[in-house]
Design a protein around this motif. Structure first.
Motif, PDB file in Angstrom:
ATOM      1  N   SER A 164      41.660  35.102  37.847  1.00 39.38           N
ATOM      2  CA  SER A 164      42.439  35.605  36.517  1.00 39.38           C
ATOM      3  C   SER A 164      42.866  36.281  36.737  1.00 39.38           C
ATOM      4  CB  SER A 164      42.017  35.389  35.139  1.00 39.38           C
ATOM      5  OG  SER A 164      40.742  35.496  35.147  1.00 39.38           O
ATOM      6  N   LYS A 165      42.786  37.412  36.001  1.00 43.90           N
ATOM      7  CA  LYS A 165      42.692  39.485  35.382  1.00 43.90           C
ATOM      8  C   LYS A 165      41.650  39.742  35.067  1.00 43.90           C
ATOM      9  CE  LYS A 165      47.734  39.823  35.334  1.00 43.90           C
ATOM     10  NZ  LYS A 165      48.665  41.518  33.687  1.00 43.90           N
ATOM     11  N   ARG A 166      41.174  39.328  33.872  1.00 38.03           N
ATOM     12  CA  ARG A 166      39.732  38.664  33.090  1.00 38.03           C
ATOM     13  C   ARG A 166      38.431  39.137  34.512  1.00 38.03           C
ATOM     14  NH1 ARG A 166      35.311  38.925  31.578  1.00 38.03           N
ATOM     15  NH2 ARG A 166      34.152  38.439  29.600  1.00 38.03           N
ATOM     16  N   TRP A 167      39.203  37.775  35.478  1.00 36.29           N
ATOM     17  CA  TRP A 167      37.890  37.920  36.468  1.00 36.29           C
ATOM     18  C   TRP A 167      38.059  38.823  37.046  1.00 36.29           C
ATOM     19  CZ3 TRP A 167      33.190  34.305  36.906  1.00 36.29           C
ATOM     20  CH2 TRP A 167      34.050  33.466  35.780  1.00 36.29           C
ATOM     21  N   GLY A 168      39.256  39.931  36.786  1.00 37.55           N
ATOM     22  CA  GLY A 168      39.214  40.623  38.482  1.00 37.55           C
ATOM     23  C   GLY A 168      38.219  41.927  39.456  1.00 37.55           C
ATOM     24  N   LEU A 169      37.697  42.549  38.222  1.00 41.42           N
ATOM     25  CA  LEU A 169      36.962  43.953  38.295  1.00 41.42           C
ATOM     26  C   LEU A 169      35.455  43.181  38.152  1.00 41.42           C
ATOM     27  CD1 LEU A 169      38.977  46.459  37.749  1.00 41.42           C
ATOM     28  CD2 LEU A 169      38.229  45.474  40.663  1.00 41.42           C
ATOM     29  N   VAL A 170      35.151  42.130  37.569  1.00 42.51           N
ATOM     30  CA  VAL A 170      34.109  41.456  37.346  1.00 42.51           C
ATOM     31  C   VAL A 170      32.625  41.722  37.949  1.00 42.51           C
ATOM     32  CG1 VAL A 170      32.527  39.749  35.658  1.00 42.51           C
ATOM     33  CG2 VAL A 170      34.802  39.925  35.463  1.00 42.51           C
ATOM     34  N   TRP A 171      33.219  40.610  39.242  1.00 37.78           N
ATOM     35  CA  TRP A 171      31.907  40.999  40.116  1.00 37.78           C
ATOM     36  C   TRP A 171      31.838  41.833  40.428  1.00 37.78           C
ATOM     37  CZ3 TRP A 171      32.208  43.032  45.027  1.00 37.78           C
ATOM     38  CH2 TRP A 171      33.754  43.401  45.347  1.00 37.78           C
ATOM     39  N   THR A 172      32.312  43.723  40.194  1.00 41.94           N
ATOM     40  CA  THR A 172      32.106  44.889  40.661  1.00 41.94           C
ATOM     41  C   THR A 172      31.009  45.342  40.128  1.00 41.94           C
ATOM     42  OG1 THR A 172      34.071  45.924  39.520  1.00 41.94           O
ATOM     43  CG2 THR A 172      34.048  44.864  41.501  1.00 41.94           C
ATOM     44  N   MET A 173      30.886  44.394  39.472  1.00 39.44           N
ATOM     45  CA  MET A 173      29.051  45.393  38.516  1.00 39.44           C
ATOM     46  C   MET A 173      27.638  44.021  38.581  1.00 39.44           C
ATOM     47  SD  MET A 173      30.480  47.453  36.758  1.00 39.44           S
ATOM     48  CE  MET A 173      29.381  48.237  35.400  1.00 39.44           C
ATOM     49  N   VAL A 174      28.491  43.238  39.491  1.00 39.50           N
ATOM     50  CA  VAL A 174      27.105  41.817  39.938  1.00 39.50           C
ATOM     51  C   VAL A 174      25.961  43.015  40.074  1.00 39.50           C
ATOM     52  CG1 VAL A 174      26.152  40.421  40.798  1.00 39.50           C
ATOM     53  CG2 VAL A 174      28.867  40.425  39.877  1.00 39.50           C
ATOM     54  N   PRO A 175      24.922  43.148  39.790  1.00 36.18           N
ATOM     55  CA  PRO A 175      23.231  44.041  39.927  1.00 36.18           C
ATOM     56  C   PRO A 175      22.671  42.629  41.423  1.00 36.18           C
ATOM     57  CG  PRO A 175      22.817  43.228  37.693  1.00 36.18           C
ATOM     58  CD  PRO A 175      24.233  42.070  38.403  1.00 36.18           C
ATOM     59  N   LYS A 176      23.499  42.175  41.506  1.00 36.27           N
ATOM     60  CA  LYS A 176      22.415  41.182  42.569  1.00 36.27           C
ATOM     61  C   LYS A 176      23.663  40.400  44.196  1.00 36.27           C
ATOM     62  CE  LYS A 176      19.128  39.596  40.210  1.00 36.27           C
ATOM     63  NZ  LYS A 176      17.555  37.901  39.280  1.00 36.27           N
ATOM     64  N   LEU A 177      23.036  41.459  44.441  1.00 40.46           N
ATOM     65  CA  LEU A 177      24.033  41.069  46.078  1.00 40.46           C
ATOM     66  C   LEU A 177      23.340  40.334  47.306  1.00 40.46           C
ATOM     67  CD1 LEU A 177      26.154  44.396  46.426  1.00 40.46           C
ATOM     68  CD2 LEU A 177      26.746  42.311  45.205  1.00 40.46           C
ATOM     69  N   LYS A 178      24.072  39.036  47.117  1.00 46.32           N
ATOM     70  CA  LYS A 178      23.450  37.746  48.346  1.00 46.32           C
ATOM     71  C   LYS A 178      24.848  38.111  49.834  1.00 46.32           C
ATOM     72  CE  LYS A 178      20.455  35.845  44.615  1.00 46.32           C
ATOM     73  NZ  LYS A 178      21.138  34.146  44.548  1.00 46.32           N
ATOM     74  N   TYR A 179      24.817  38.314  51.279  1.00 41.54           N
ATOM     75  CA  TYR A 179      24.992  38.317  52.415  1.00 41.54           C
ATOM     76  C   TYR A 179      24.556  36.997  53.004  1.00 41.54           C
ATOM     77  CZ  TYR A 179      27.867  42.206  50.199  1.00 41.54           C
ATOM     78  OH  TYR A 179      28.168  42.747  48.820  1.00 41.54           O
ATOM     79  N   LYS A 180      25.003  36.224  53.311  1.00 42.36           N
ATOM     80  CA  LYS A 180      24.586  35.298  54.473  1.00 42.36           C
ATOM     81  C   LYS A 180      26.169  34.944  55.539  1.00 42.36           C
ATOM     82  CE  LYS A 180      22.395  31.173  55.143  1.00 42.36           C
ATOM     83  NZ  LYS A 180      21.052  30.328  54.369  1.00 42.36           N
ATOM     84  N   ASP A 181      24.973  34.477  56.902  1.00 44.31           N
ATOM     85  CA  ASP A 181      26.459  34.512  58.045  1.00 44.31           C
ATOM     86  C   ASP A 181      26.264  33.024  57.607  1.00 44.31           C
ATOM     87  OD1 ASP A 181      24.354  35.219  59.522  1.00 44.31           O
ATOM     88  OD2 ASP A 181      25.160  34.595  61.376  1.00 44.31           O
ATOM     89  N   THR A 182      26.971  32.455  58.265  1.00 43.06           N
ATOM     90  CA  THR A 182      27.216  31.081  59.485  1.00 43.06           C
ATOM     91  C   THR A 182      27.940  30.780  60.547  1.00 43.06           C
ATOM     92  OG1 THR A 182      28.984  30.237  57.536  1.00 43.06           O
ATOM     93  CG2 THR A 182      26.869  29.730  56.617  1.00 43.06           C
TER      94      THR A 182
END
Length: 425
Positions: A34-52
């Protein structure tokens, strides 16, 4: 009744906490909800990346680069990157790490085991004022520490199979971490260091292991950290100063395990000792030892002995918990085992021992059974004994072993004994 989107009504702070608990790839996908969620993730203070492997040819670095470009949080609390199956470029790694440091990262974890080219971390990593935890893993990741590094806030450092530019790179790094309390090091033959020196006054916990090393490889550990309280050591080392050591786990072969070495562990309260050749017997006193585990992992199966155990018992007057663990090979009925009836009963059996455990008990040899019987018959304060036989397909043989154990004499405990002695399988 229509579905109600209650999650989107939550406050941003709570949404950010929720998204911080999932991999960043999943957090990014919430923007389509939704629009509500559109940019929320860009403010997340913890980023986790894992390849599979399921991602196929699509590089995880594309996702990392794009998401970092859109990221808007002023402070990055944590960045975790694990790339084990895909090709990584040195410049990709450098950009991500540099971005994290520039955004005041507190926890940085970088596992790039699949790297095929040498990677040097950007210089700003070694001058971060905010890093509290740093984890580096990868055979091609080079620790190249400048002459004047400074990591004033770093408390936890984990180095897994990394390379070092020279003999003093790790020394310069450790010397400039005044707040360091926890250090884990896993080394292999290609790390470019012969003497790994750890001299950190603030260090509280240290784990050290070497892999891929056969015999005398010319590598060694020099440990001089007077504040150390917990140590896990899985190789030989020169230990100089550990007056406050409280807990230790040590794996050593017989020619390295001697009185000169063991005296540095005389202050421990909890001790796990793995002996690969149990012919050696120590005469060191352990006046504070209350919990002891002896693991018999014998490399010389023709020379198995229980004698070191009873020397430890005689020299550990207040021992309360005793655990014996054996490699399955030691349970073979064809292997000899040295055990002599004791001329005097260890004091800890008479007045302190409360828990006795024998893991992977063979039970086929007379000496093993006599040893267990001796401990049960002389431990006046014993509250619980647990004997775990080696797994066997012969159910009848196993049941007979258990019945033999149950029939052994156990000295009466006091009338206040509440937890009955029991034998389990």
């Amino acid at each position: 009744m229509a579905d109600i989107d209650r999650i989107s009504e939550l406050h941003d702070d709570l949404l950010l906490k929720i998204l911080s608990q999932v991999p960043t790839k999943k957090a990014v996908t919430t923007m389509v909800l939704s629009k509500r969620w559109g940019l929320v993730w860009t403010m997340v203070p913890k980023l986790k990346y894992k390849d599979t492997r399921k991602e196929g040819d699509k590089s995880v670095w594309c996702l990392i680069n794009k998401s970092l470009q859109l990221h808007k949080a002023c402070v990055l609390e944590s960045l975790c990157i694990q790339v084990n199956h895909q090709f990584s470029k040195a410049e990709d790694v450098g950009k991500c790490v540099s971005y994290a440091v520039d955004h005041c990262v507190r926890e940085l974890s970088l596992d790039i085991s699949s790297l095929s080219q040498i990677v040097l971390l950007p210089p700003n990593v070694y001058a971060s004022k905010t890093l509290v935890e740093l984890i580096l893993a990868g055979h091609r990741l080079v620790v190249d520490v400048p002459s004047l590094p400074c990591l004033p806030s770093l408390q936890k450092l984990i180095l897994i199979c990394v390379m070092y530019k020279d003999q003093n790179s790790h020394v310069r790094l450790l010397e400039n971490c005044p707040a360091l309390r926890h250090l884990d090091v896993l080394r292999d033959m290609s790390d470019n260091v012969s003497r790994f020196i750890v001299k950190v006054p603030s260090l509280n916990s240290f784990t050290y292991m070497q892999t891929g090393l056969i015999g005398d490889s010319g590598t060694s550990l020099v440990l001089d950290s007077p504040g150390l309280r917990k140590l896990s050591l899985y190789d030989h080392g020169l230990i100089k100063n550990m007056p406050h050591l409280d807990s230790a786990s040590v794996s050593h072969s017989v020619h390295q395990t001697n009185d000169k070495f063991l005296k540095y562990f005389s202050s421990v309260r909890i001790f796990r000792l793995i002996l690969h050749n149990v012919a050696y017997c120590s005469a060191i006193n352990f006046p504070r030892l209350i919990k002891f585990k002896l693991h018999l992992s014998c490399s010389n199966l023709s020379n198995s002995s229980l004698e070191p155990l009873f020397l430890f018992l005689h020299n550990s007057p207040i021992l309360k918990v005793l655990t014996i663990s054996c490699d399955p090979a030691l349970g073979s009925k064809d292997l000899p085992l040295s055990w002599n009836q004791q001329s005097s009963v260890p004091g800890c059996l008479l007045s302190h021992l409360e828990i006795f455990v024998w893991e992977k008990f063979g039970g086929r040899r007379r000496q093993e059974r006599e040893c267990v019987a001796y401990i049960l018959a002389n431990s006046k304060c014993l509250k619980m004994a647990r004997i775990s036989p080696i797994c066997s397909d012969n159910l009848e043989e196993k049941e007979k072993m258990v019945e033999d154990l149950k029939s052994m004499y156990r000295v009466s405990a006091s009338s206040q004994l509440e937890t009955p002695l029991r034998v389990t399988t």
